[in-house]
Design an enzyme around this catalytic site. Structure first.
Site, PDB file in Angstrom:
ATOM      1  N   CYS A   2       9.541 -15.846  -0.681  1.00 32.98           N
ATOM      2  CA  CYS A   2       8.477 -16.882  -1.135  1.00 32.98           C
ATOM      3  C   CYS A   2       8.264 -17.284   0.419  1.00 32.98           C
ATOM      4  O   CYS A   2       8.948 -17.106   1.569  1.00 32.98           O
ATOM      5  CB  CYS A   2       8.934 -18.173  -1.719  1.00 32.98           C
ATOM      6  SG  CYS A   2       9.615 -17.759  -3.394  1.00 32.98           S
ATOM      7  N   ARG A  27       3.885 -13.108   1.306  1.00 31.19           N
ATOM      8  CA  ARG A  27       5.252 -13.455   0.857  1.00 31.19           C
ATOM      9  C   ARG A  27       5.341 -13.921  -0.384  1.00 31.19           C
ATOM     10  O   ARG A  27       6.315 -13.764  -1.214  1.00 31.19           O
ATOM     11  CB  ARG A  27       5.911 -14.329   2.122  1.00 31.19           C
ATOM     12  CG  ARG A  27       6.085 -14.254   3.386  1.00 31.19           C
ATOM     13  CD  ARG A  27       6.673 -15.098   4.160  1.00 31.19           C
ATOM     14  NE  ARG A  27       8.089 -15.430   3.602  1.00 31.19           N
ATOM     15  CZ  ARG A  27       9.096 -14.565   4.161  1.00 31.19           C
ATOM     16  NH1 ARG A  27       8.795 -13.813   5.321  1.00 31.19           N
ATOM     17  NH2 ARG A  27      10.412 -14.761   3.608  1.00 31.19           N
ATOM     18  N   TRP A  80       6.914 -16.400  -4.840  1.00 30.24           N
ATOM     19  CA  TRP A  80       7.083 -15.165  -5.771  1.00 30.24           C
ATOM     20  C   TRP A  80       8.161 -15.173  -6.465  1.00 30.24           C
ATOM     21  O   TRP A  80       9.257 -15.024  -6.256  1.00 30.24           O
ATOM     22  CB  TRP A  80       7.449 -13.767  -4.309  1.00 30.24           C
ATOM     23  CG  TRP A  80       7.604 -12.498  -5.164  1.00 30.24           C
ATOM     24  CD1 TRP A  80       8.581 -12.168  -5.593  1.00 30.24           C
ATOM     25  CD2 TRP A  80       6.526 -11.726  -5.268  1.00 30.24           C
ATOM     26  NE1 TRP A  80       8.496 -10.605  -5.993  1.00 30.24           N
ATOM     27  CE2 TRP A  80       7.113 -10.515  -5.987  1.00 30.24           C
ATOM     28  CE3 TRP A  80       5.360 -11.781  -5.209  1.00 30.24           C
ATOM     29  CZ2 TRP A  80       6.340  -9.467  -6.474  1.00 30.24           C
ATOM     30  CZ3 TRP A  80       4.452 -10.691  -5.763  1.00 30.24           C
ATOM     31  CH2 TRP A  80       5.002  -9.526  -6.195  1.00 30.24           C
ATOM     32  N   ASN A 106      13.187 -20.679  -0.372  1.00 32.01           N
ATOM     33  CA  ASN A 106      13.148 -19.408  -0.314  1.00 32.01           C
ATOM     34  C   ASN A 106      14.649 -18.756  -0.512  1.00 32.01           C
ATOM     35  O   ASN A 106      15.225 -18.813   0.324  1.00 32.01           O
ATOM     36  CB  ASN A 106      12.520 -18.851   0.752  1.00 32.01           C
ATOM     37  CG  ASN A 106      12.267 -17.397   0.887  1.00 32.01           C
ATOM     38  OD1 ASN A 106      12.334 -16.624   0.024  1.00 32.01           O
ATOM     39  ND2 ASN A 106      12.290 -16.897   2.082  1.00 32.01           N
ATOM     40  N   GLY A 107      14.688 -17.937  -1.393  1.00 32.28           N
ATOM     41  CA  GLY A 107      15.970 -17.311  -1.609  1.00 32.28           C
ATOM     42  C   GLY A 107      16.516 -17.307  -3.006  1.00 32.28           C
ATOM     43  O   GLY A 107      15.799 -17.361  -3.990  1.00 32.28           O
ATOM     44  N   GLU A 473      10.804  12.297  -4.146  1.00 30.48           N
ATOM     45  CA  GLU A 473      10.147  10.970  -3.498  1.00 30.48           C
ATOM     46  C   GLU A 473       9.909  11.373  -1.944  1.00 30.48           C
ATOM     47  O   GLU A 473       8.813  10.664  -1.615  1.00 30.48           O
ATOM     48  CB  GLU A 473      11.337   9.958  -3.744  1.00 30.48           C
ATOM     49  CG  GLU A 473      10.960   8.113  -2.979  1.00 30.48           C
ATOM     50  CD  GLU A 473       9.698   8.010  -3.604  1.00 30.48           C
ATOM     51  OE1 GLU A 473       8.983   8.531  -4.608  1.00 30.48           O
ATOM     52  OE2 GLU A 473       9.102   6.983  -3.108  1.00 30.48           O
ATOM     53  N   LYS A 477       6.125  10.350  -0.508  1.00 26.65           N
ATOM     54  CA  LYS A 477       5.988   9.526   0.837  1.00 26.65           C
ATOM     55  C   LYS A 477       5.094  10.005   1.894  1.00 26.65           C
ATOM     56  O   LYS A 477       4.238   9.801   2.417  1.00 26.65           O
ATOM     57  CB  LYS A 477       7.353   9.019   1.352  1.00 26.65           C
ATOM     58  CG  LYS A 477       8.074   8.062   0.786  1.00 26.65           C
ATOM     59  CD  LYS A 477       7.092   6.731   0.651  1.00 26.65           C
ATOM     60  CE  LYS A 477       6.575   6.507  -0.460  1.00 26.65           C
ATOM     61  NZ  LYS A 477       6.831   6.598  -1.950  1.00 26.65           N
ATOM     62  N   GLU A 480       1.361  11.073   0.551  1.00 24.37           N
ATOM     63  CA  GLU A 480       0.504   9.870   0.522  1.00 24.37           C
ATOM     64  C   GLU A 480      -0.227   9.272   1.621  1.00 24.37           C
ATOM     65  O   GLU A 480      -0.982   8.451   1.721  1.00 24.37           O
ATOM     66  CB  GLU A 480       0.997   8.977  -0.769  1.00 24.37           C
ATOM     67  CG  GLU A 480       2.060   8.160  -0.249  1.00 24.37           C
ATOM     68  CD  GLU A 480       2.768   7.215  -1.320  1.00 24.37           C
ATOM     69  OE1 GLU A 480       1.789   6.602  -2.209  1.00 24.37           O
ATOM     70  OE2 GLU A 480       3.989   7.055  -1.663  1.00 24.37           O
ATOM     71  N   HIS A 496      12.146  31.325  -7.030  1.00 24.00           N
ATOM     72  CA  HIS A 496      11.262  31.519  -8.259  1.00 24.00           C
ATOM     73  C   HIS A 496       9.982  31.265  -7.953  1.00 24.00           C
ATOM     74  O   HIS A 496       8.818  31.121  -8.794  1.00 24.00           O
ATOM     75  CB  HIS A 496      11.740  30.741  -9.157  1.00 24.00           C
ATOM     76  CG  HIS A 496      13.217  30.930  -9.692  1.00 24.00           C
ATOM     77  ND1 HIS A 496      13.555  31.966 -10.474  1.00 24.00           N
ATOM     78  CD2 HIS A 496      14.194  30.205  -9.455  1.00 24.00           C
ATOM     79  CE1 HIS A 496      15.144  31.832 -10.652  1.00 24.00           C
ATOM     80  NE2 HIS A 496      15.144  30.984  -9.915  1.00 24.00           N
ATOM     81  N   LYS A 595      -2.503   0.008  -4.609  1.00 23.65           N
ATOM     82  CA  LYS A 595      -1.132  -0.552  -4.970  1.00 23.65           C
ATOM     83  C   LYS A 595      -0.659  -0.224  -6.318  1.00 23.65           C
ATOM     84  O   LYS A 595       0.371   0.051  -6.593  1.00 23.65           O
ATOM     85  CB  LYS A 595      -0.918  -1.806  -4.382  1.00 23.65           C
ATOM     86  CG  LYS A 595       0.399  -2.430  -4.206  1.00 23.65           C
ATOM     87  CD  LYS A 595       1.307  -1.349  -3.506  1.00 23.65           C
ATOM     88  CE  LYS A 595       2.911  -1.677  -3.584  1.00 23.65           C
ATOM     89  NZ  LYS A 595       3.838  -0.635  -3.029  1.00 23.65           N
TER      90      LYS A 595
HETATM   91  C1  AGP Z   1       4.304   5.429  -4.575  1.00 28.06           C
HETATM   92  O1  AGP Z   1       4.477   5.162  -2.956  1.00 28.06           O
HETATM   93  C2  AGP Z   1       3.022   4.670  -5.081  1.00 28.06           C
HETATM   94  N1  AGP Z   1       2.635   3.459  -4.721  1.00 28.06           N
HETATM   95  C3  AGP Z   1       2.761   4.980  -6.494  1.00 28.06           C
HETATM   96  O2  AGP Z   1       3.390   6.277  -6.809  1.00 28.06           O
HETATM   97  C4  AGP Z   1       3.253   4.017  -7.569  1.00 28.06           C
HETATM   98  O3  AGP Z   1       4.990   4.323  -7.407  1.00 28.06           O
HETATM   99  C5  AGP Z   1       3.223   4.287  -8.933  1.00 28.06           C
HETATM  100  O4  AGP Z   1       1.754   3.942  -8.930  1.00 28.06           O
HETATM  101  C6  AGP Z   1       3.689   3.468  -9.927  1.00 28.06           C
HETATM  102  O5  AGP Z   1       3.481   2.061  -9.690  1.00 28.06           O
HETATM  103  P1  AGP Z   1       4.422   1.068 -10.330  1.00 28.06           P
HETATM  104  O6  AGP Z   1       5.813   1.079  -9.990  1.00 28.06           O
HETATM  105  O7  AGP Z   1       3.548  -0.349 -10.133  1.00 28.06           O
HETATM  106  O8  AGP Z   1       4.384   1.060 -12.049  1.00 28.06           O
END
Ligand code: AGP
Length: 600
Positions: A2, A27, A80, A106-107, A473, A477, A480, A496, A595
């Site tokens: 927060c 935050r 938050w 905050n914590g 993963e 990263k 993207e 394969h 996001k």
């Molecule tokens: C990953 O870096 C992305 N931000 C994206 O794949 C994300 O994980 C996905 O859209 C799922 O989002 P969520 O965890 O909010 O459901």
């Protein structure tokens, strides 16, 4: 995580605090509040109390009324939520029964439940669901005890503050107003809290951002410091001795934007470096007994998720099947409706935002099919929490960068916690003690690996076992945020088909720790080398053989295998982030991405 702001000085406190909270919205922003007091009247203990205003919603949407609170000393908070959904009553400040004490925090207070029970038994009435409210009632209790002992003035406050610090367990940065005390009380333990020294005015905040608008003279409190911000200046003391201590005042010439990022160039960097604390905070939580018993009764578990959250689900599968012997499926949420659901299946939605449309649809489908449904999410009060029967919270705080880093690590922490609980405490000790391993991981310099990756058109990420989802993963990263095509692949699958794509210009990033898959992974790496592909190998500390065959060898800090899963992930995040920086990408806001994907 927060945002907290405090002010005392020559100006009206409310406008300064409101502007400060707006700087801290990154935050936390689900609710906000202020409390102010007039210094002079506060000094006359029979004078007016505290003026408090608090609401659900963003401070930046607040009306002018919040700036009209009259008083030159005050505290403010932008939240938050971690305990208690976003609401007016759960917003900070929290007050005691008399309204003479206001606290912002905050914590996480780890022992708040038992403290709340004993305070209720002593006659305190609570209004909110938060952990923070216990602090206001404890201060009331300790101030009353000080009164009974005839303590007055600063002695009274000292007694209350030290008693509070002795009682609380967990992490806290606190700003406190107590009627009759003509100053601001600041307390720090494991959560950030800095002070600012202006011209006839003093500031306190979770980070420097709001303070740098007014002064560059910053005083950094240390853990277990408490301080009084008074008209005559700042005095700092150390708990438990109560001795006065001198803390260095530094002149900080950061601009506000870099202060929000903690001095890093991008939120993604900052969020990567928050991960040791995020993992520990997310792993160290008890899981509701009812939730545990439902999972134990389930004939199988299905995880539904998207993107990085889907990869976290895959990590869970490998660990749950190995250590708990529970059949686990992991389905991409948008594909889940194509499949039948076996009788007795428990379904877990993993979603940082709690708002991903595909994941919500999948969980609703599971619920409608009669499954017990769970959510692992980072946002209290998010849509997924209103569908799930049981909710487990990651404690990552707001993740600003579009690329998931600390939220992924937090999801792994919570899912590993589930495995540990179902697996009779398996790897609980190792993961409780992971903090220094992750701190050491962050010392890694990704420059060498990034230099190899930045000019590539294609990059492969390979691993076996749990390092298959970690490879997925790592590839996500990279792709993207750098826009380089990166593909995660089970190491055994390369032969394969994907082998045809390997060239001297196609780097392969292989995670090859000293676990059961090690011997065959070494063979796979030699096969890749034989096709001319440069291999960047992430492996266990001291692995001379791997170092010998790889073009670049990245040793993980010495630790148990289960900890290496997290440290390897962090290494992959750092390589992707640094490569994106070298390529001049918009690291925090990569093209075409949002996001939270709230549309199907
Ligand atoms: C990953 O870096 C992305 N931000 C994206 O794949 C994300 O994980 C996905 O859209 C799922 O989002 P969520 O965890 O909010 O459901």
């Amino acid at each position: 995580m927060c945002g907290i702001v405090g002010y005392t000085g020559k100006r009206s406190a409310a406008p300064v605090i409101v502007e400060g909270l707006k700087c801290l919205e990154y935050r936390g922003y689900d609710s906000f509040g202020l409390a102010v007091t007039d210094c002079e009247s506060a000094a006359k203990s029979d004078a007016g109390g505290l003026a408090v205003i608090k609401k659900q919603g963003r401070i930046s949407d607040a009306g002018r009324d919040v700036t009209l609170l009259n008083g030159n000393t005050g505290i403010g908070h932008t939240r938050w939520a971690t305990h208690g959904v976003p609401s007016d009553v759960n917003a900070h400040p929290h007050t005691d029964c008399t309204g003479d004490i206001a606290v912002i925090h905050n914590g996480i207070i780890e022992n708040y439940a038992e403290l709340k029970r004993s305070l209720i038994a002593e006659g305190h009435t609570f209004k909110s669901e938060t952990d923070t409210e216990v602090i206001a009632h404890l201060l009331e209790k300790f101030c009353n005890a000080a009164d009974a002992d005839g303590l007055i003035g600063e002695e009274r406050i000292d007694f209350a503050v030290k008693s509070l610090m002795e009682t609380l367990e967990g992490s806290f940065a606190l700003l406190i107003l107590i009627r009759g005390f003509s100053g601001l009380i600041a307390i720090k333990r494991f959560s950030p809290l800095v002070l600012g020294i202006g011209d006839e005015e003093l500031f306190a905040s979770s980070d420097m951002t709001p303070i740098l608008e007014h002064t560059q003279k910053i005083l950094f409190l240390e853990d277990d410091d408490y301080a009084y911000l008074m008209p005559e200046g700042i005095r700092v003391f150390s708990y438990p001795s109560g001795d006065a201590v001198e803390r260095e005042v530094k002149t900080v010439d950061w601009d506000v934007e870099s202060a929000k990022k903690g001095g890093y160039d991008f939120f993604m960097e900052k969020e990567i470096f928050e991960q040791p604390a995020v993992f520990v905070n997310s792993f160290r939580q008890s899981i509701d007994d009812k939730a545990v018993s439902v999972l134990k009764k389930a004939s199988s578990i299905t995880v539904v998720a998207c993107g990085s959250s889907y990869h976290a689900g895959l990590v869970f599968r490998y660990l749950a099947e190995k250590y708990c012997k529970i059949p686990v499926r992991v389905e991409i949420a948008s594909e889940f409706l194509n499949f039948a659901i076996a009788k007795g299946t428990a379904v877990i939605a993993v979603t940082q935002s709690g708002e991903t449309a595909d994941t919500l649809a999948a969980l609703r489908h599971a619920k409608a099919s009669g499954c017990p449904v769970f959510a692992v999410t980072n946002v209290l009060g998010s849509s997924v929490t209103r569908i799930a029967d049981h909710v487990l919270y990651t404690r990552a705080g707001p993740e600003i960068s579009v690329a998931a880093t600390k939220s992924f690590i937090a999801q792994c922490a919570v899912l590993m916690r589930i495995v540990s609980v179902l697996g009779k405490g398996i790897f609980e000790k190792e993961l409780f003690e992971i903090y220094p391993v992750l701190e050491e991981t962050l010392l890694f310099d990704p420059a060498g690996a990034s230099a190899v990756c930045k000019d590539a058109e294609n990059i492969f990420y390979v691993g076996r076992g749990v390092y298959y989802p970690i490879s997925l993963e790592g590839a996500l990263k990279m792709k993207e945020i750098t826009y380089i095509h990166a593909e995660g692949c089970a190491a055994g699958e390369l032969k394969h088909g994907p082998f045809s794509l390997l060239t001297p210009e196609t780097p392969v990033i292989a995670v090859c720790t000293k676990d059961a898959s090690y011997p065959v992974m070494i063979s796979n790496i030699k096969e890749m080398k034989a096709r001319g592909a440069p291999v960047i190998a992430i492996g266990s500390a001291g692995d001379k053989d791997l170092k010998e065959i790889a073009d670049i060898f990245i040793p993980l800090p010495k630790s148990e295998n289960i900890c290496e899963v997290i440290s390897a992930t962090i290494i992959l995040q750092m390589i992707a982030c640094n490569t994106a920086v070298l390529l001049g990408r918009d690291v925090d806001k990569p093209r075409n991405l949002a996001k939270s994907v709230t549309v199907i």
